[in-house]
Design a protein around this motif. Sequence first.
Motif, PDB file in Angstrom:
ATOM      1  N   ALA A 123       0.860  -1.189   0.000  1.00  0.00           N
ATOM      2  CA  ALA A 123       0.000   0.000   0.000  1.00  0.00           C
ATOM      3  C   ALA A 123       0.891   1.233   0.000  1.00  0.00           C
ATOM      4  CB  ALA A 123      -0.911  -0.002   1.224  1.00  0.00           C
ATOM      5  N   ALA A 124       0.310   2.364  -0.337  1.00  0.00           N
ATOM      6  CA  ALA A 124       1.067   3.617  -0.378  1.00  0.00           C
ATOM      7  C   ALA A 124       1.779   3.847   0.952  1.00  0.00           C
ATOM      8  CB  ALA A 124       0.132   4.779  -0.687  1.00  0.00           C
ATOM      9  N   GLY A 125       3.045   4.215   0.875  1.00  0.00           N
ATOM     10  CA  GLY A 125       3.824   4.502   2.076  1.00  0.00           C
ATOM     11  C   GLY A 125       4.566   3.311   2.642  1.00  0.00           C
ATOM     12  N   HIS A 126       4.273   2.104   2.168  1.00  0.00           N
ATOM     13  CA  HIS A 126       4.975   0.928   2.666  1.00  0.00           C
ATOM     14  C   HIS A 126       6.459   0.962   2.285  1.00  0.00           C
ATOM     15  CE1 HIS A 126       1.413  -2.093   3.323  1.00  0.00           C
ATOM     16  NE2 HIS A 126       1.600  -1.262   4.343  1.00  0.00           N
ATOM     17  N   GLN A 127       7.283   0.617   3.251  1.00  0.00           N
ATOM     18  CA  GLN A 127       8.705   0.424   2.995  1.00  0.00           C
ATOM     19  C   GLN A 127       8.926  -1.050   2.648  1.00  0.00           C
ATOM     20  OE1 GLN A 127      11.572   2.435   3.144  1.00  0.00           O
ATOM     21  NE2 GLN A 127      10.181   4.212   3.167  1.00  0.00           N
ATOM     22  N   VAL A 128       9.561  -1.302   1.491  1.00  0.00           N
ATOM     23  CA  VAL A 128       9.733  -2.668   1.005  1.00  0.00           C
ATOM     24  C   VAL A 128      11.211  -2.994   0.861  1.00  0.00           C
ATOM     25  CG1 VAL A 128       9.261  -4.291  -0.880  1.00  0.00           C
ATOM     26  CG2 VAL A 128       7.543  -2.586  -0.241  1.00  0.00           C
ATOM     27  N   LEU A 129      11.597  -4.158   1.357  1.00  0.00           N
ATOM     28  CA  LEU A 129      12.942  -4.688   1.181  1.00  0.00           C
ATOM     29  C   LEU A 129      12.879  -5.803   0.137  1.00  0.00           C
ATOM     30  CD1 LEU A 129      15.942  -4.864   1.957  1.00  0.00           C
ATOM     31  CD2 LEU A 129      15.280  -6.441   3.801  1.00  0.00           C
ATOM     32  N   GLU A 130      13.608  -5.631  -0.957  1.00  0.00           N
ATOM     33  CA  GLU A 130      13.672  -6.649  -2.006  1.00  0.00           C
ATOM     34  C   GLU A 130      15.009  -7.370  -1.897  1.00  0.00           C
ATOM     35  OE1 GLU A 130      12.851  -6.785  -6.771  1.00  0.00           O
ATOM     36  OE2 GLU A 130      14.395  -5.373  -6.071  1.00  0.00           O
ATOM     37  N   ILE A 131      14.963  -8.702  -1.855  1.00  0.00           N
ATOM     38  CA  ILE A 131      16.175  -9.511  -1.794  1.00  0.00           C
ATOM     39  C   ILE A 131      16.417 -10.085  -3.190  1.00  0.00           C
ATOM     40  CG2 ILE A 131      17.353 -11.416  -0.656  1.00  0.00           C
ATOM     41  CD1 ILE A 131      16.568  -9.109   1.222  1.00  0.00           C
ATOM     42  N   GLY A 132      17.464  -9.617  -3.850  1.00  0.00           N
ATOM     43  CA  GLY A 132      17.775 -10.062  -5.194  1.00  0.00           C
ATOM     44  C   GLY A 132      17.362  -9.043  -6.230  1.00  0.00           C
ATOM     45  N   THR A 133      18.222  -8.044  -6.482  1.00  0.00           N
ATOM     46  CA  THR A 133      17.900  -7.018  -7.463  1.00  0.00           C
ATOM     47  C   THR A 133      17.862  -7.596  -8.874  1.00  0.00           C
ATOM     48  OG1 THR A 133      19.135  -5.473  -6.052  1.00  0.00           O
ATOM     49  CG2 THR A 133      18.501  -4.685  -8.234  1.00  0.00           C
ATOM     50  N   GLY A 134      18.781  -8.538  -9.145  1.00  0.00           N
ATOM     51  CA  GLY A 134      18.844  -9.139 -10.473  1.00  0.00           C
ATOM     52  C   GLY A 134      19.078  -8.084 -11.541  1.00  0.00           C
ATOM     53  N   THR A 135      18.289  -8.124 -12.593  1.00  0.00           N
ATOM     54  CA  THR A 135      18.442  -7.130 -13.666  1.00  0.00           C
ATOM     55  C   THR A 135      17.936  -5.757 -13.265  1.00  0.00           C
ATOM     56  OG1 THR A 135      16.276  -7.625 -14.639  1.00  0.00           O
ATOM     57  CG2 THR A 135      18.156  -8.939 -15.421  1.00  0.00           C
ATOM     58  N   GLY A 136      17.096  -5.702 -12.220  1.00  0.00           N
ATOM     59  CA  GLY A 136      16.508  -4.430 -11.791  1.00  0.00           C
ATOM     60  C   GLY A 136      15.097  -4.215 -12.287  1.00  0.00           C
ATOM     61  N   TYR A 137      14.581  -5.131 -13.123  1.00  0.00           N
ATOM     62  CA  TYR A 137      13.233  -4.944 -13.675  1.00  0.00           C
ATOM     63  C   TYR A 137      12.177  -4.977 -12.571  1.00  0.00           C
ATOM     64  CZ  TYR A 137       8.966  -5.984 -16.345  1.00  0.00           C
ATOM     65  OH  TYR A 137       7.688  -5.967 -16.858  1.00  0.00           O
ATOM     66  N   SER A 138      12.248  -5.969 -11.698  1.00  0.00           N
ATOM     67  CA  SER A 138      11.285  -6.040 -10.593  1.00  0.00           C
ATOM     68  C   SER A 138      11.415  -4.823  -9.682  1.00  0.00           C
ATOM     69  CB  SER A 138      11.509  -7.330  -9.788  1.00  0.00           C
ATOM     70  OG  SER A 138      10.740  -7.336  -8.609  1.00  0.00           O
ATOM     71  N   THR A 139      12.644  -4.401  -9.442  1.00  0.00           N
ATOM     72  CA  THR A 139      12.903  -3.223  -8.603  1.00  0.00           C
ATOM     73  C   THR A 139      12.252  -1.986  -9.208  1.00  0.00           C
ATOM     74  OG1 THR A 139      15.075  -4.245  -8.211  1.00  0.00           O
ATOM     75  CG2 THR A 139      14.734  -2.017  -7.354  1.00  0.00           C
ATOM     76  N   ALA A 140      12.351  -1.855 -10.524  1.00  0.00           N
ATOM     77  CA  ALA A 140      11.750  -0.711 -11.203  1.00  0.00           C
ATOM     78  C   ALA A 140      10.231  -0.727 -11.080  1.00  0.00           C
ATOM     79  CB  ALA A 140      12.162  -0.705 -12.678  1.00  0.00           C
ATOM     80  N   LEU A 141       9.621  -1.893 -11.198  1.00  0.00           N
ATOM     81  CA  LEU A 141       8.174  -1.996 -11.028  1.00  0.00           C
ATOM     82  C   LEU A 141       7.765  -1.528  -9.635  1.00  0.00           C
ATOM     83  CD1 LEU A 141       7.609  -5.490 -12.689  1.00  0.00           C
ATOM     84  CD2 LEU A 141       6.809  -3.297 -13.601  1.00  0.00           C
ATOM     85  N   GLY A 142       8.521  -1.972  -8.622  1.00  0.00           N
ATOM     86  CA  GLY A 142       8.219  -1.561  -7.252  1.00  0.00           C
ATOM     87  C   GLY A 142       8.402  -0.068  -7.061  1.00  0.00           C
ATOM     88  N   ALA A 143       9.477   0.486  -7.630  1.00  0.00           N
ATOM     89  CA  ALA A 143       9.730   1.922  -7.498  1.00  0.00           C
ATOM     90  C   ALA A 143       8.664   2.735  -8.227  1.00  0.00           C
ATOM     91  CB  ALA A 143      11.116   2.253  -8.042  1.00  0.00           C
ATOM     92  N   HIS A 144       8.184   2.227  -9.363  1.00  0.00           N
ATOM     93  CA  HIS A 144       7.150   2.939 -10.113  1.00  0.00           C
ATOM     94  C   HIS A 144       5.864   3.059  -9.299  1.00  0.00           C
ATOM     95  CE1 HIS A 144       5.323   4.368 -13.891  1.00  0.00           C
ATOM     96  NE2 HIS A 144       4.217   3.830 -13.404  1.00  0.00           N
ATOM     97  N   CYS A 145       5.504   1.983  -8.598  1.00  0.00           N
ATOM     98  CA  CYS A 145       4.246   1.978  -7.844  1.00  0.00           C
ATOM     99  C   CYS A 145       4.350   2.642  -6.481  1.00  0.00           C
ATOM    100  CB  CYS A 145       3.762   0.532  -7.670  1.00  0.00           C
ATOM    101  SG  CYS A 145       3.107  -0.205  -9.172  1.00  0.00           S
ATOM    102  N   LEU A 146       5.476   2.460  -5.806  1.00  0.00           N
ATOM    103  CA  LEU A 146       5.587   2.888  -4.413  1.00  0.00           C
ATOM    104  C   LEU A 146       6.494   4.090  -4.218  1.00  0.00           C
ATOM    105  CD1 LEU A 146       5.858  -0.673  -2.826  1.00  0.00           C
ATOM    106  CD2 LEU A 146       3.849   0.813  -2.842  1.00  0.00           C
ATOM    107  N   GLY A 147       7.277   4.418  -5.234  1.00  0.00           N
ATOM    108  CA  GLY A 147       8.200   5.539  -5.110  1.00  0.00           C
ATOM    109  C   GLY A 147       9.603   5.064  -4.772  1.00  0.00           C
ATOM    110  N   ASP A 148      10.603   5.745  -5.319  1.00  0.00           N
ATOM    111  CA  ASP A 148      12.002   5.360  -5.093  1.00  0.00           C
ATOM    112  C   ASP A 148      12.345   5.246  -3.614  1.00  0.00           C
ATOM    113  OD1 ASP A 148      12.559   5.334  -7.824  1.00  0.00           O
ATOM    114  OD2 ASP A 148      13.178   7.433  -7.855  1.00  0.00           O
ATOM    115  N   GLY A 149      11.860   6.201  -2.822  1.00  0.00           N
ATOM    116  CA  GLY A 149      12.242   6.250  -1.418  1.00  0.00           C
ATOM    117  C   GLY A 149      11.682   5.121  -0.581  1.00  0.00           C
ATOM    118  N   ASN A 150      10.771   4.340  -1.127  1.00  0.00           N
ATOM    119  CA  ASN A 150      10.173   3.243  -0.363  1.00  0.00           C
ATOM    120  C   ASN A 150      10.719   1.871  -0.737  1.00  0.00           C
ATOM    121  OD1 ASN A 150       8.371   4.827   1.203  1.00  0.00           O
ATOM    122  ND2 ASN A 150       7.069   5.065  -0.590  1.00  0.00           N
TER     123      ASN A 150
END
Length: 380
Positions: A116-143
């Motif tokens: 949800a908006a404002g959630h801080q998320v820890l991702e284990i395994g950046t890999g290529t960064g595609y999943s990370t980008a999806l998360g940043a797009h929805c939740l914001g870079d700072g989260n």
Amino acid sequence: MTTSDTLRATLVDQLTADGALTDPVWSKAAAAVPRETFVGSYFVPIDGTTPTSYRTIRHGDPGWLEGVYADQTLITQLDGRTRPEDTGENPVTGAPSSSSTLPSLVLGMWQQLGTAAGHQVLEIGTGTGYSTALGAHCLGDGNITSIEYDPQVAERAASALQAAGYAPRLITGDGLGGDPNGGTFDRLIATCAVRHLPMAWLRQVRPGGRILVTLSGWSYANALALLNVTGPGEATGRFLPGCTSFMIARPHDRPPRPTLALLPGDERPSRIDPAKLDTWTGSWIAQLAAPSAERMGSGAQQILSDVATGSQARTAPDPAGGWTVVQRGPLRLWDQVEDAIETWQDAGEPHQVAFGITVSAAGQRVWLGTEDGPGWDLPI
């Protein structure tokens, strides 16, 4: 629209029609994040080769972009070192060690995580960064905080994220230790598999938070679990539908072993059909029962080799009917597997959704049906 935009829109439509994309928030992310920025060249397995050989699809080759926007996993590294751009025209062999996971699975997991908006998320395994980008797009870079074990992979992901216009917090290191700065998170999502839940994760996700992770082992059977953190170092959860698999985290992978020599032992009839270990849930049940063993073979001819003790078990068809098993060593591996498979069969051979997991100071236990039902301890 560019060709990339068209292919991306087609993929979103396909995933929506298939039921993989159900949340408009994540649909918009899938439509916005250019996967080709995160996947330059990639490896494609060559059907029918043993061991599996791979050919390289290079950036700009015919069919390259169409492959990027197919709902498939794209292998981007072999053996922890070989990149597609490091190879020539000839096929290569090796064990996949990094990839861009198929978009339906990545997006499905983000939706299952329940952010949800404002959630801080820890991702284990950046890999290529595609999943990370999806998360940043929805939740914001700072989260978003993402940790990658492999420095080479981490560097490439950082460049791709910057090129795509995203700036989440990136860390290079062992994600099994969690955030080295001791952050606190609402959600944790792992894009690698583990043999057990690292305690650092359970301490860094606040009570009421969730952990989404694939559990695997040295036989490489997989099961996706969603856990609710109930207190510091404590969680409980259930396994989810489908057949989700990830590469096991390198610190949790089995140690190297010499070439296996099959040795004589005690022979008896097998109580179960060894081919049960070839099924998705059956292989996982066997792994729970013999967690330090590696499984090889298939059908009636299964081989279990225990990494810790050298114990062995191997099955074969019995000319008189049924199957035989030969066992040697301090662990009777097939006895353990038989007991577990029979417990599963008595319950009707359900999929992993019938199982749950409890983590506490006493250990980590996978159980069938209810928390007080039959169960197996994970290796810690």
